[in-house]
Each structure stands twice: as C-alpha cells, then as structure tokens.
Design an enzyme around this catalytic site. Sequence first.
Site, PDB file in Angstrom:
ATOM      1  N   SER A 257      -7.439  -5.837   1.340  1.00 59.96           N
ATOM      2  CA  SER A 257      -8.061  -6.586   2.428  1.00 59.96           C
ATOM      3  C   SER A 257      -7.532  -6.060   3.754  1.00 59.96           C
ATOM      4  O   SER A 257      -6.749  -5.104   3.784  1.00 59.96           O
ATOM      5  CB  SER A 257      -7.726  -8.069   2.292  1.00 59.96           C
ATOM      6  OG  SER A 257      -6.372  -8.270   2.668  1.00 59.96           O
ATOM      7  N   LYS A 258      -7.951  -6.725   4.803  1.00 63.57           N
ATOM      8  CA  LYS A 258      -7.533  -6.307   6.148  1.00 63.57           C
ATOM      9  C   LYS A 258      -6.015  -6.245   6.288  1.00 63.57           C
ATOM     10  O   LYS A 258      -5.495  -5.446   7.056  1.00 63.57           O
ATOM     11  CB  LYS A 258      -8.085  -7.288   7.191  1.00 63.57           C
ATOM     12  CG  LYS A 258      -9.575  -7.149   7.413  1.00 63.57           C
ATOM     13  CD  LYS A 258      -9.956  -7.602   8.814  1.00 63.57           C
ATOM     14  CE  LYS A 258     -11.459  -7.596   9.007  1.00 63.57           C
ATOM     15  NZ  LYS A 258     -12.090  -8.803   8.401  1.00 63.57           N
ATOM     16  N   ARG A 259      -5.332  -7.090   5.544  1.00 57.22           N
ATOM     17  CA  ARG A 259      -3.870  -7.092   5.625  1.00 57.22           C
ATOM     18  C   ARG A 259      -3.281  -5.731   5.299  1.00 57.22           C
ATOM     19  O   ARG A 259      -2.177  -5.400   5.706  1.00 57.22           O
ATOM     20  CB  ARG A 259      -3.284  -8.104   4.626  1.00 57.22           C
ATOM     21  CG  ARG A 259      -3.335  -9.528   5.071  1.00 57.22           C
ATOM     22  CD  ARG A 259      -2.559 -10.408   4.116  1.00 57.22           C
ATOM     23  NE  ARG A 259      -2.950 -10.219   2.719  1.00 57.22           N
ATOM     24  CZ  ARG A 259      -2.230  -9.597   1.814  1.00 57.22           C
ATOM     25  NH1 ARG A 259      -1.052  -9.119   2.120  1.00 57.22           N
ATOM     26  NH2 ARG A 259      -2.671  -9.466   0.569  1.00 57.22           N
ATOM     27  N   HIS A 260      -4.013  -4.951   4.515  1.00 59.82           N
ATOM     28  CA  HIS A 260      -3.500  -3.649   4.107  1.00 59.82           C
ATOM     29  C   HIS A 260      -3.828  -2.556   5.113  1.00 59.82           C
ATOM     30  O   HIS A 260      -3.673  -1.384   4.825  1.00 59.82           O
ATOM     31  CB  HIS A 260      -4.043  -3.269   2.717  1.00 59.82           C
ATOM     32  CG  HIS A 260      -3.594  -4.200   1.647  1.00 59.82           C
ATOM     33  ND1 HIS A 260      -4.364  -5.263   1.226  1.00 59.82           N
ATOM     34  CD2 HIS A 260      -2.455  -4.247   0.937  1.00 59.82           C
ATOM     35  CE1 HIS A 260      -3.707  -5.913   0.268  1.00 59.82           C
ATOM     36  NE2 HIS A 260      -2.552  -5.322   0.088  1.00 59.82           N
ATOM     37  N   GLY A 261      -4.309  -2.950   6.276  1.00 59.01           N
ATOM     38  CA  GLY A 261      -4.656  -1.950   7.294  1.00 59.01           C
ATOM     39  C   GLY A 261      -6.138  -1.655   7.226  1.00 59.01           C
ATOM     40  O   GLY A 261      -6.882  -2.263   6.449  1.00 59.01           O
TER      41      GLY A 261
END
Length: 506
Positions: A257-261
Amino acid sequence: MAPVRVRFAPSPTGMLHVGNARTALFNWLYARGKGGTFVLRVEDTDVERSEERHELQLMEDLLWLGLRWDEGPVTGGPYAPYRQSERLALYARHTEQLLAGGKAYRCFCDVAQLEADREAALATHEPQNYAGRCRQIPPGEAQARAEAGESYAVRLRIPDHPLRFHDLIRGPVEFPHETISDPVLVRSGTLREGGMPVYNYVVTIDDALMGISHVIRGDDHISNTPRQVAVYEAFGWAVPEFAHLSTILGADRERLSKRHGATSIASFRAAGILPEALVNYLALLGWGPSGGDHEVFSAEDLVREFQLERVTASPAVFDWAKLHYLNRYYLKTGDAARLLELAWPFLTGAGMLPPRGATAPEVRGWAASMLGLFLHSIDQLDELPAKAAFLFEVNREAVRAEGENKAVLESESAQEVLAAFAARVRASAGEVTPDRFKEWMNEVKAETGVKGKDLFHPVRIALTGSHSGPEFDKLLPVIEQGASLSLPRPVRSVRDRIESFIEGEA
Ligand code: GLU
C-alpha cells in the site's frame, strides 16, 4: 476450442498501481501467448469516484508498459461501448429479463429494516445474511408496489446448490450457497433507468456478452466470484475459467500500500524505471518459468514462456532490490539512442540539457557520451542529475572539506602531484585529450616518484570532486567537448577546473 478472450477491467478511481498493472500484464501475456484478444473495459459505474483524468492516465500507463489492448476505449471493437457508464440501458434490459423469469426479485426493505435484521442476527450469532423478507412477495404484487412509486432494489435469487467455478491457479473452488445472501444487483432509486447496477452484476453481464473466456484478476475478488457464478447461471450463460492472482505484499509482509512508498506506475516512470524492467519485474510477481531461476525476460520471452498454470497462489513480496537489479540490467544493455530519449527529460529538468526538440546534433552527441559515463552506475534515471552535477560545478570548498578527500589532499605527495600536474596544464594550450593526460601523468609520476592511487586520486578529486568515478579516457572528452558547447549550464574545462581548484595554493 473457444477463442481466448481476456479483459483488464479497471475502475478509473485512482492511479494504476503495481497490483492492477500485474493483472493487466498477466491478461496481456495470456492473450498474446494464446493468440487471443486482450480487451480493456472501463468500469466506471461508481460515478462519484470515477474520473476521466484517471481513465486517461490509466491508458497512458498501459501504453507506456507496452500493453496495447485489441478492443476497448479509443480502439473500439465489436462489443463497443467498452465503458460501463455507456452500457446502462443494456443492463436495465437484462434486469427486466431476470425479473420476468423469476430469477431476481424486487426488495422493498429499507436501510433501517436491513440494519435491524442484521443486528438481530448478530445478537443470536446467526450469519448476517439477508433475511429473504421480500423473496416470497408475489411478482404481481411487487410490480404493483413498484408502479405505485415504492422504491426497491433488485436482488438475485441465490440457487440452493453450491456455487462452483474452476480456477486455473487454485483448482476447483466451491462456495456453499447457505453462506451467500441474495445479492443486490441494482441498488434502489439512484438512476433514471431504475437504479444503479452494482459491480458483481455488470461485470458478469459484460464478461458474458463480450465473450470473455478467462477472467484473470486479483484474489481480492475471489469472494465475489460465487455471486457472479450465480448471475451466469440465472441467465443460462456458460461460466468462464477464472484465475485469481495472489496478493502483493510489502517487505514487512503487509498488503502493499501507500505506506510502502510510491507504487503507482506513474511514480516508477517518474523515478526512471524503464518500462521493460518494470514489465519484467511484474511478471516475476507470482510467476516463474519452468526449469531454472532465470530472471531476465523481454516481453517477447514472456509471451513465449508465460503460463497461467505456473502462477503461484501464495502472496508475492514486492522487492525493490530485484526491480533495481533488472533496471540496471536494462540500463546497461539497452539501445543507446532510446535510453538517451528516456533520460533526456531528467537532465532537462535539472537544467543540464536544453529541451530535446531543437537540439543541435553536437549537443545530442555530447549528451549521448555523457549518458554513457553514468548508465552503469545508477539504479534509476532520476539519479542522473546528481551523478552528472560535477560536470557543471565543482564546489572547491565543499570538495576539500569532505572527509575522504581531505585525507587524500593533505598528504605531501598530493600537493606535489597537483602542483606538477597544474604546471603542465598551464604550460599547454588546447583541449586536454586522454593521450595528453596520460603523457602528463607519466611525467608527473617520473617527476614526483608518486604512483598508483596516490598519483591519480588527487587529480581526480581536483577534476571531479571525488576520488572515484568514470574512467578518464571517457570522462575527459565529455568534459572538454562539453566546455566547447553552449549548454544551459556551462561545463567547465579541465584547465578551468585545475586553475580554480588550486587557486590560492602556495
Ligand atoms: N473494476 C474491478 C476492479 O478494478 C474489476 C474487477 C474484475 O476484474 O472483475 O477491481
């Protein structure tokens, strides 16, 4: 055998990300490998969240990846339109057909009623299925209530047998019908044509009418599939083959997800990941060739080797290191002219090259040699400006202050080497060619008795700001030719560099 027809069916509600791009790729590979047809269908029935700009970006991203669709928006095709918002009348006709045949029924339950039923089920630990309150209303009565203006949703009557399908990755899958509520096909009241049809319904109508033979999509849809199977059955349509692709996880094994960049295709492109590297990488997310651990595959190789049956059901982990490894491979081996085209905007953006359009041939030639200096030492193209910065500017103070440089420059031999080298530069005129440079370095070596890295490091630091970097044979012509050209940011000549570096020295 029926012809292979597959589709990629994105909703234009945001950017194209790794997961969906892999779905598109696997569909494309399957179609190409089987001589089939790859359909692009835009699923934009969520009017609130669908936007044209997302649709355009999505198509641009697919084309950038090289995934051309045979039928779809822009291209057209025998089953047009390929945008669901343009197919509403067709869905409405199908709803009439289901209602007339008793396969679906009108449900008059309002939200409050449904909520109360749900809570009651929760309290008694019953499954929170739709209670079936409107299942038994005689069709004539239901029709009369509808005509009198009462609002209603349309629900599919789930049959009383297990819902089965075949998954090319998971094998036979079966859902007991007791676990599945009669699904809403058309929500109440939103659209003029009698409500808004929902995803599970329209996706099935379209897949059936468009002759889709294999539905290849993310496994987040696997729980939708039995409902879709029930729709196929209600119309008496053949159920296609399915292939549900595993989830993609981040390095922490959480869903990517976005958390992973940044994982949108546009962001990879902006970072200077080459499309061939990304396609190669995406293919390896859950798929591997038979026999061997080969990892480099061109699109043609993939078309030849790809088999859905070899796609694994277990989650794939997104690995930047592997993507960079592949990107470096394609940066090293790619066609130089094409790489120059792709790299150009990164250098223009940093003010290092003029806009590509009206460039003199000598500037293009220089840009190509310049690129040749750095392509072997970057992971992605957006690293180029930082790598090339020293060509345009050497900040003498900063370079001298940097730890490793300082250690090199403070030695007595370094001072001698630089003085002897500078004397030669000053005594000469014209370009410093690699031959000349070699000659001078031999002279400096003989004069000072210094050799190896003690000889070369100080000179390299003075010329480039660092003791490591491209070979002098390739570097010197880039510096000297660059200095002779008119560029947005001037390149300083060897002479200039040495002068300003040792300026103020004893
Ligand atoms: N529009 C759906 C999505 O983007 C398509 C799912 C499917 O392929 O059936 O998730």
